[in-house]
Enzyme design. Structure first.
Site, PDB file in Angstrom:
ATOM      1  N   GLU A 128      -5.762   6.989  -1.731  1.00 39.41           N
ATOM      2  CA  GLU A 128      -5.753   5.932  -0.718  1.00 39.41           C
ATOM      3  C   GLU A 128      -6.354   4.638  -1.251  1.00 39.41           C
ATOM      4  OE1 GLU A 128      -4.697   5.310   2.457  1.00 39.41           O
ATOM      5  OE2 GLU A 128      -3.436   7.069   2.134  1.00 39.41           O
ATOM      6  N   HIS A 149       0.838  -1.204   0.000  1.00 40.57           N
ATOM      7  CA  HIS A 149       0.000   0.000   0.000  1.00 40.57           C
ATOM      8  C   HIS A 149       0.872   1.254   0.000  1.00 40.57           C
ATOM      9  CE1 HIS A 149      -3.301   2.693   1.610  1.00 40.57           C
ATOM     10  NE2 HIS A 149      -2.236   3.313   2.090  1.00 40.57           N
ATOM     11  N   GLU A 150       1.827   1.314   0.923  1.00 40.28           N
ATOM     12  CA  GLU A 150       2.646   2.513   1.042  1.00 40.28           C
ATOM     13  C   GLU A 150       3.545   2.710  -0.175  1.00 40.28           C
ATOM     14  OE1 GLU A 150       2.236   4.865   3.135  1.00 40.28           O
ATOM     15  OE2 GLU A 150       0.697   3.796   4.247  1.00 40.28           O
ATOM     16  N   HIS A 154       1.844   4.361  -3.060  1.00 43.95           N
ATOM     17  CA  HIS A 154       1.795   5.825  -3.029  1.00 43.95           C
ATOM     18  C   HIS A 154       2.944   6.402  -3.858  1.00 43.95           C
ATOM     19  CE1 HIS A 154      -1.541   6.577  -0.426  1.00 43.95           C
ATOM     20  NE2 HIS A 154      -1.046   5.903   0.586  1.00 43.95           N
ATOM     21  N   HIS A 206      -8.935   8.689   4.247  1.00 47.35           N
ATOM     22  CA  HIS A 206      -8.955   7.296   4.691  1.00 47.35           C
ATOM     23  C   HIS A 206     -10.368   6.773   4.904  1.00 47.35           C
ATOM     24  CE1 HIS A 206      -4.760   8.357   5.893  1.00 47.35           C
ATOM     25  NE2 HIS A 206      -4.526   7.111   5.548  1.00 47.35           N
ATOM     26  N   ASP A 222      -8.846  14.464   8.604  1.00 48.81           N
ATOM     27  CA  ASP A 222      -8.203  13.432   7.791  1.00 48.81           C
ATOM     28  C   ASP A 222      -8.022  13.903   6.348  1.00 48.81           C
ATOM     29  OD1 ASP A 222      -7.158  10.904   7.069  1.00 48.81           O
ATOM     30  OD2 ASP A 222      -9.161  10.122   6.617  1.00 48.81           O
ATOM     31  N   TYR A 258      -3.344  15.037  -2.221  1.00 53.91           N
ATOM     32  CA  TYR A 258      -3.686  14.158  -1.096  1.00 53.91           C
ATOM     33  C   TYR A 258      -4.712  14.838  -0.180  1.00 53.91           C
ATOM     34  CZ  TYR A 258      -2.928  10.431   2.303  1.00 53.91           C
ATOM     35  OH  TYR A 258      -3.089   9.352   3.142  1.00 53.91           O
TER      36      TYR A 258
END
Length: 334
Positions: A189, A165-166, A169, A267, A262, A180
């Site tokens: 996300e 996932h990271e 990005h 998210h 957020d 973002y």
């Protein structure tokens, strides 16, 4: 590389979860959560400062470097394992190394993409960041993993889909002008979740029926009442815990959450396109990386999309002229 001038870190745990823990009656829990929130807020000023080593000139072959911060907060830390070296015996180091490799393999084997930038960029990770740091993040140049607190969260290298996932990005950063924040941030996300899940499915050889469609399924300890951090198949059902609260993700636009928290709900509202991908994958059947996955990937890398997606507003969603971090959206989107 398409990226914001002031690139925020992309943390895995959303701030609202840490804020719930910070409201706990337990002093140690509060302290850990506040320290993580403080770190996450302060890291933006230092994001993307690590010097990347030379990448790979041979397509199909990654270059990986894993560092240890030794529970300090300096990046990248001491290099402890590099490409081709044997396992270190440190679970966090070796999980990070294998996760970097598994992510590279999906992107290369399925999409013929040579690392995050498609030019052989070195894959850099730091483990053992901070004291009981309760998060993982992409900072624009490298991956960073905390060890968790051992009470609510295990080490953040334990789930392959967290690593993938990271790293995704990073792919998004190089391919799409997705600010973002707001709907564009939620798409950011969601894409990270989609390819995080695909990496896990590809590594395990799972088709759409046998995949769990969970993100961070191994992260919670047994003290938490939950299966994972997010469910792509059924957003809003991943956890329901007395301390952490209930998973707030919607799975349909009628339940879209309009919030300034957020980064505009990045998210939270990512559950909507997550479910869309799950529905598409189930309808197409077979292996998601061979059917639905290429559709999402081709859309991500289509240069015609970059100029139109920075401030994307979904149908029926509230429209804004600027994002929570001050980015001004194009007039055509107002």
């Amino acid at each position: 590389m398409k990226t914001d001038q002031h690139l925020p870190i992309r943390p895995f745990l959303p701030p609202y979860l840490l804020e719930r823990i910070a409201g706990s009656s337990d002093a140690r829990r509060r302290d850990r959560a506040y320290r993580t929130l403080h770190d996450d807020q302060g890291l933006r000023a230092r994001a993307g400062t690590a010097e990347l080593p030379e990448g790979s000139s041979r397509r199909g072959e990654p270059v990986r470097h894993v560092h240890s911060a030794g529970h300090a907060r300096e990046l990248p830390g001491e290099r402890v394992r590099s490409e081709g070296q044997p396992a270190s015996g440190d679970p966090a180091v070796d999980e990070a190394y294998e996760g970097l490799g598994a992510t590279y393999r999906l992107y290369w084997d399925v999409f013929q993409r040579h690392s995050l930038d498609d030019r052989g960029m070195a894959l850099l990770a730091t483990v053992h960041y901070g004291q009981e740091y309760e998060n993982a993040f992409w900072d624009g140049r490298q991956m960073v993993f905390g060890d968790g607190d051992g009470e609510l969260f295990k080490r953040f290298t334990i789930s392959l889909d967290i690593i993938a996932h990271e790293l995704t990005h990073g792919v998004i950063q190089h391919e799409a002008a997705l600010v973002y924040a707001d709907q564009a941030g939620a798409l950011n996300e969601s894409l990270a979740d989609v390819f995080g899940s695909l990496v896990k499915q590809y590594r395990r050889g799972q088709d759409v029926e046998s995949a769990d469609w969970l993100i961070g399924a191994d992260l919670f300890t047994e003290r938490v009442e939950g299966r994972a951090l997010r469910s792509m198949a059924a957003p809003g059902t991943a956890y329901d815990d007395p301390l952490l609260g209930r998973d707030p993700q919607p799975g349909h636009m009628r339940d879209f959450v309009d919030t300034r928290d957020d980064n505009g709900g990045v998210h939270i509202n990512s559950g909507i396109p997550n479910r869309a991908f799950h529905l598409a994958a189930m309808a197409l059947g077979g292996n998601a990386w061979e059917a639905a996955g290429p559709v999402w990937y081709d859309t991500l890398v289509d240069e015609r999309q970059a100029s139109r997606t920075a401030c994307t507003t979904w149908p029926s969603a509230p429209k804004r002229r600027s994002t929570p971090d001050g980015h001004q959206c194009a007039a055509a989107e107002s």
